[in-house]
Scaffold this motif. Structure first.
Motif, mmCIF file in Angstrom:
data_model
loop_
_atom_site.group_PDB
_atom_site.id
_atom_site.type_symbol
_atom_site.label_atom_id
_atom_site.label_comp_id
_atom_site.label_asym_id
_atom_site.label_seq_id
_atom_site.Cartn_x
_atom_site.Cartn_y
_atom_site.Cartn_z
ATOM 1 N N GLU A 190 -65.090 25.924 18.713
ATOM 2 C CA GLU A 190 -63.648 25.952 18.926
ATOM 3 C C GLU A 190 -62.947 25.050 17.896
ATOM 4 N N ARG A 191 -63.525 23.864 17.696
ATOM 5 C CA ARG A 191 -62.967 22.913 16.714
ATOM 6 C C ARG A 191 -63.099 23.440 15.303
ATOM 7 N N LEU A 192 -64.263 24.061 15.047
ATOM 8 C CA LEU A 192 -64.516 24.621 13.722
ATOM 9 C C LEU A 192 -63.473 25.692 13.395
ATOM 10 N N LYS A 193 -63.132 26.483 14.414
ATOM 11 C CA LYS A 193 -62.141 27.539 14.237
ATOM 12 C C LYS A 193 -60.783 26.942 13.894
ATOM 13 N N ALA A 194 -60.438 25.857 14.593
ATOM 14 C CA ALA A 194 -59.159 25.180 14.345
ATOM 15 C C ALA A 194 -59.123 24.620 12.920
ATOM 16 N N ILE A 195 -60.262 24.100 12.471
ATOM 17 C CA ILE A 195 -60.336 23.537 11.120
ATOM 18 C C ILE A 195 -60.199 24.643 10.070
ATOM 19 N N ASP A 196 -60.907 25.762 10.285
ATOM 20 C CA ASP A 196 -60.789 26.898 9.365
ATOM 21 C C ASP A 196 -59.348 27.381 9.293
ATOM 22 N N ASN A 197 -58.736 27.438 10.448
ATOM 23 C CA ASN A 197 -57.352 27.848 10.563
ATOM 24 C C ASN A 197 -56.438 26.931 9.749
ATOM 25 N N ALA A 198 -56.676 25.615 9.866
ATOM 26 C CA ALA A 198 -55.868 24.638 9.128
ATOM 27 C C ALA A 198 -56.099 24.765 7.619
ATOM 28 N N LEU A 199 -57.356 24.975 7.225
ATOM 29 C CA LEU A 199 -57.667 25.118 5.795
ATOM 30 C C LEU A 199 -56.981 26.357 5.223
ATOM 31 N N GLU A 200 -56.968 27.406 6.020
ATOM 32 C CA GLU A 200 -56.307 28.650 5.603
ATOM 33 C C GLU A 200 -54.814 28.409 5.393
ATOM 34 N N LYS A 201 -54.239 27.613 6.294
ATOM 35 C CA LYS A 201 -52.812 27.305 6.191
ATOM 36 C C LYS A 201 -52.507 26.484 4.955
ATOM 37 N N ILE A 202 -53.415 25.588 4.601
ATOM 38 C CA ILE A 202 -53.211 24.806 3.373
ATOM 39 C C ILE A 202 -53.144 25.765 2.188
ATOM 40 N N ASP A 203 -54.077 26.738 2.164
ATOM 41 C CA ASP A 203 -54.090 27.709 1.070
ATOM 42 C C ASP A 203 -52.809 28.539 1.038
ATOM 43 N N LYS A 204 -52.278 28.837 2.204
ATOM 44 C CA LYS A 204 -51.071 29.665 2.282
ATOM 45 C C LYS A 204 -49.799 28.850 2.141
ATOM 46 N N GLY A 205 -49.937 27.528 2.096
ATOM 47 C CA GLY A 205 -48.768 26.663 1.995
ATOM 48 C C GLY A 205 -48.022 26.525 3.300
ATOM 49 N N GLU A 206 -48.707 26.764 4.414
ATOM 50 C CA GLU A 206 -48.051 26.661 5.727
ATOM 51 C C GLU A 206 -48.586 25.500 6.548
ATOM 52 N N TYR A 207 -49.305 24.629 5.894
ATOM 53 C CA TYR A 207 -49.928 23.535 6.627
ATOM 54 C C TYR A 207 -48.885 22.545 7.122
ATOM 55 N N GLY A 208 -49.070 22.102 8.359
ATOM 56 C CA GLY A 208 -48.162 21.102 8.913
ATOM 57 C C GLY A 208 -47.041 21.710 9.732
ATOM 58 N N LYS A 209 -47.082 23.054 9.865
ATOM 59 C CA LYS A 209 -46.044 23.739 10.629
ATOM 60 C C LYS A 209 -46.571 24.063 12.027
ATOM 61 N N CYS A 210 -45.753 23.811 13.031
ATOM 62 C CA CYS A 210 -46.142 24.119 14.404
ATOM 63 C C CYS A 210 -46.180 25.638 14.603
ATOM 64 N N GLU A 211 -47.254 26.125 15.239
ATOM 65 C CA GLU A 211 -47.394 27.567 15.414
ATOM 66 C C GLU A 211 -46.407 28.134 16.421
ATOM 67 N N LYS A 212 -45.879 27.263 17.278
ATOM 68 C CA LYS A 212 -44.979 27.758 18.314
ATOM 69 C C LYS A 212 -43.524 27.709 17.900
ATOM 70 N N CYS A 213 -43.094 26.529 17.450
ATOM 71 C CA CYS A 213 -41.661 26.368 17.209
ATOM 72 C C CYS A 213 -41.309 26.311 15.719
ATOM 73 N N ASN A 214 -42.338 26.388 14.845
ATOM 74 C CA ASN A 214 -42.118 26.361 13.398
ATOM 75 C C ASN A 214 -41.547 25.062 12.864
ATOM 76 N N GLU A 215 -41.495 24.042 13.708
ATOM 77 C CA GLU A 215 -41.074 22.730 13.233
ATOM 78 C C GLU A 215 -42.260 22.044 12.574
ATOM 79 N N GLY A 216 -41.983 21.025 11.773
ATOM 80 C CA GLY A 216 -43.069 20.264 11.172
ATOM 81 C C GLY A 216 -43.798 19.437 12.227
#
Ligand SMILES: [Zn+2]
Length: 119
Positions: free
Chosen positions: A74-100
């Motif tokens: 589960e944690r590994l999935k969250a980490i992969d997800n975060a790494l993907e977001k870094i690549d997409k330039g979306e890292y640090g954004k809340c998935e629910k409210c889109n706030e930082g």
């Protein structure tokens, strides 16, 4: 991977790089942990000479291992997800409210995908 064009939610390239490094080292650790937590496949085939109590202990250990693996994955999935977001330039954004997501939270768990309010 080009960092020059990514400047997400006030994070500097250095900060992004730092979080990426820490995510990648966490990922490596998790993968090693998962590899060290094997699931016993052949349940019940090796019962000769073991008492019922031993068998029960083994079954319990197996269930624990499965639970540990699940939470590690589960944690590994969250980490992969975060790494993907870094690549997409979306890292640090809340998935629910889109706030930082606040920096303090990212600092303690860089795989966070929700801000303090949405968690
Ligand atoms: Zn949020």
């Amino acid at each position: 991977m080009i960092f020059c064009y990514i400047y997400t939610f006030g994070m500097t390239q250095e900060e992004l790089k730092k979080y990426k490094d820490s995510l990648e080292s966490n990922k490596k650790e998790l993968e090693e942990l998962i590899a060290k937590t094997p699931l016993v496949e052949d349940m019940g085939s090796d019962t000769e000479g073991t008492s019922f109590d031993q068998e029960a202990d083994e079954a319990e250990a197996m269930v624990n291992n499965a639970a540990i693996r699940d939470s590690l994955k589960e944690r590994l999935k969250a980490i992969d997800n975060a790494l993907e977001k870094i690549d997409k330039g979306e890292y640090g954004k809340c998935e629910k409210c889109n706030e930082g997501i606040d920096e303090e939270k990212i600092e303690t768990s860089p795989e966070s995908s929700l801000c303090r309010n949405c968690k």
